[in-house]
Structure formats: C-alpha cells, structure tokens
Design a protein around this motif. Structure first.
Motif, mmCIF file in Angstrom:
data_model
loop_
_atom_site.group_PDB
_atom_site.id
_atom_site.type_symbol
_atom_site.label_atom_id
_atom_site.label_comp_id
_atom_site.label_asym_id
_atom_site.label_seq_id
_atom_site.Cartn_x
_atom_site.Cartn_y
_atom_site.Cartn_z
ATOM 1 N N THR A 146 0.830 -1.205 0.000
ATOM 2 C CA THR A 146 0.000 0.000 0.000
ATOM 3 C C THR A 146 0.862 1.251 0.000
ATOM 4 O O THR A 146 0.564 2.231 -0.707
ATOM 5 C CB THR A 146 -0.931 0.002 1.227
ATOM 6 O OG1 THR A 146 -1.795 -1.134 1.161
ATOM 7 C CG2 THR A 146 -1.780 1.259 1.275
ATOM 8 N N ARG A 179 2.244 1.746 -3.505
ATOM 9 C CA ARG A 179 1.193 2.230 -4.412
ATOM 10 C C ARG A 179 0.940 3.714 -4.210
ATOM 11 O O ARG A 179 0.778 4.476 -5.163
ATOM 12 C CB ARG A 179 -0.116 1.463 -4.186
ATOM 13 C CG ARG A 179 -0.158 0.085 -4.781
ATOM 14 C CD ARG A 179 -1.587 -0.422 -4.899
ATOM 15 N NE ARG A 179 -2.313 -0.391 -3.641
ATOM 16 C CZ ARG A 179 -2.343 -1.391 -2.756
ATOM 17 N NH1 ARG A 179 -1.658 -2.496 -3.003
ATOM 18 N NH2 ARG A 179 -3.027 -1.285 -1.654
ATOM 19 N N CYS A 180 0.896 4.137 -2.970
ATOM 20 C CA CYS A 180 0.586 5.534 -2.654
ATOM 21 C C CYS A 180 1.681 6.474 -3.162
ATOM 22 O O CYS A 180 1.389 7.548 -3.697
ATOM 23 C CB CYS A 180 0.414 5.688 -1.140
ATOM 24 S SG CYS A 180 -0.139 7.320 -0.615
ATOM 25 N N PRO A 212 -5.068 12.538 -1.796
ATOM 26 C CA PRO A 212 -3.985 11.547 -1.811
ATOM 27 C C PRO A 212 -2.639 12.110 -1.371
ATOM 28 O O PRO A 212 -1.799 11.373 -0.834
ATOM 29 C CB PRO A 212 -3.931 11.082 -3.278
ATOM 30 C CG PRO A 212 -4.630 12.143 -4.055
ATOM 31 C CD PRO A 212 -5.659 12.713 -3.139
ATOM 32 N N ALA A 234 -2.647 12.051 2.403
ATOM 33 C CA ALA A 234 -2.438 10.674 2.859
ATOM 34 C C ALA A 234 -0.977 10.262 2.754
ATOM 35 O O ALA A 234 -0.520 9.362 3.469
ATOM 36 C CB ALA A 234 -3.312 9.720 2.041
ATOM 37 N N ASN A 235 -0.250 10.954 1.872
ATOM 38 C CA ASN A 235 1.163 10.639 1.672
ATOM 39 C C ASN A 235 2.081 11.550 2.493
ATOM 40 O O ASN A 235 3.299 11.528 2.330
ATOM 41 C CB ASN A 235 1.515 10.757 0.182
ATOM 42 C CG ASN A 235 2.743 9.961 -0.202
ATOM 43 O OD1 ASN A 235 2.941 8.846 0.258
ATOM 44 N ND2 ASN A 235 3.571 10.528 -1.070
ATOM 45 N N ASN A 286 1.092 12.619 -6.358
ATOM 46 C CA ASN A 286 2.228 12.296 -5.501
ATOM 47 C C ASN A 286 3.524 12.072 -6.274
ATOM 48 O O ASN A 286 4.502 11.561 -5.723
ATOM 49 C CB ASN A 286 1.912 11.063 -4.645
ATOM 50 C CG ASN A 286 0.937 11.388 -3.532
ATOM 51 O OD1 ASN A 286 0.919 12.497 -3.012
ATOM 52 N ND2 ASN A 286 0.102 10.420 -3.162
#
Length: 227
Positions: A83, A86-87, A112, A115-116, A163
């Motif tokens: 995960t 992927r991020c 996103p 989240a990163n 990202n």
C-alpha cells in the motif's frame, strides 16, 4: 538511478484455480518499461489487460512470476508495504474517473497528497499546478457532477499524478469519451506524462492513440508480444 521503472517476469494468473472452470489469464507474461517510456497495451476485452495492470500496480498478486518497480522486487511485500508503494510510486487512471463526488476537483487531488504526508498548503499548490497544466484550473472549486466527462477525466489524471509517481497505469482512460474529446484528453495525458518524465503503461482499444506512444504491445493468449 535505475533506468527500468517496471519489470514483470514470468507473470501467471489463474482464476478459479483447481476448479473445473479454471481459467489461466496470464501464461508467463514479461514486460520491461524504461524510465520515461510510454507503452501502449492493446488487447480485446477479456484478454487480461486489466489483470496485468492490477498486478503491475500491486493491486493484485500473480500466481507465479515477479514484479519489480524501480529495481525493487515487490513480490514478497506484505499488504502494508504494498500500500505504501502504491501511494508513493504508482498512479492509476481508469475508464471511469472514480472521483469522490462530495469533494471538489481540487480536493480530489489534495486528498492523496495528504495521505502521503504532504501539508495542506503544499498539496493545494500542487493540485492547482496540475489542474492548470491540463487546462481545467478554472474548475478547481467544482464538484465532479458539475464537470464534463473530459474535465472529470483530466482531474482524474491530475489525482493519479499528485504524488509524483514513478509509474502511471491507465486502463482505457478515454474509453468512455466521444472521439473528439478522447483525442483532446489523451493529448493532455501524454503531455503531462512527458513533462514529468514518468513511465506509463496505457491500455487502449484505439490504435490511433496507441500509435502516439513509444511502443505497442499486444496481450495475446496470456503473453505479451510486440505490436
């Protein structure tokens, strides 16, 4: 720096394994994508291209074979590490935009990044930069329902690239658009990929669009062959 962004070796995938209805979708597929290269993946519906993209992007695991991203073998990683990769390193674009309907275009690209680990200020600046690069900065405050199909997909491209991934995977990204809009949106996608220098594998039925990429591969009976 590793010059190979994605390497798939001997990828096999079997559905309903061990059952009378067992189907082997991938039969030892190999794929190498160099840094900055854009590869077209052409295959009829049901041939396994979505399965191949999901395995390449660590959304699915192969029954045999190895997956390496930027020189690192991903095959044995646990779910948490997959995960995280992927991020940070993989962007996805699908035929349908899958934007979150309750958030604006800007917010869909900001989320996103948060989240990163990005700050809100940095994430918003990055989102506006991306929206401007594909010509929809003036729609930043609009929710998906207020955007045209082409605008929705451009926002989806920006979200996938938010990202700064090493690898972009796109599954029929313009397949839900009319031909004129498809051509415009695809042009925006290719320009954005070229500008960032990332690698991309883009599945499409459109041979004209495929011809605008660096290389064409056909998925045939579970194997990849030069187009």
């Amino acid at each position: 720096m590793n010059d190979v962004t994605l390497r798939l070796e001997g990828i096999e995938k079997i559905y309903f394994k061990g059952l009378p209805s067992e189907v082997q979708v991938l039969r030892g597929a190999d794929l190498t994508v160099s840094r900055g290269e854009i590869v077209a993946l052409v295959a009829p519906s049901g041939a396994g291209k979505s399965t191949l993209l999901h395995i390449a992007g660590l959304l699915d695991t192969p029954d045999a074979g190895t997956v390496a991203i930027a020189g690192t073998d991903m095959t044995g990683l646990n779910d948490r590490k997959r995960t995280a990769v992927r991020c940070a390193d993989v962007g996805f674009v699908y035929q349908f935009h899958h934007l979150l309907p309750e958030f604006t275009a800007l917010e869909n690209i900001v989320l996103p990044q948060l989240a990163n680990g990005a700050t809100t200020k940095a994430a918003e600046a990055r989102a506006m930069e991306l929206l401007d690069s594909v010509g929809v900065a003036d729609r930043a405050s609009h929710r998906p329902a207020a955007l045209s199909g082409g605008q929705q997909q451009r926002v989806a491209f920006c979200r996938a690239m938010a990202n700064g991934p090493k690898l972009l995977l796109a599954d029929e990204p313009t397949g839900n658009l009319d031909s004129e809009t498809s051509d415009q949106v695809f042009g925006a996608l290719i320009a954005l990929v070229r500008e960032t220098g990332m690698s991309a594998v883009i599945a499409t039925h459109n041979l004209e669009l495929a011809g605008r990429m660096d290389r064409i591969l056909r998925l045939d009976q579970g194997l990849l062959r030069a187009g």
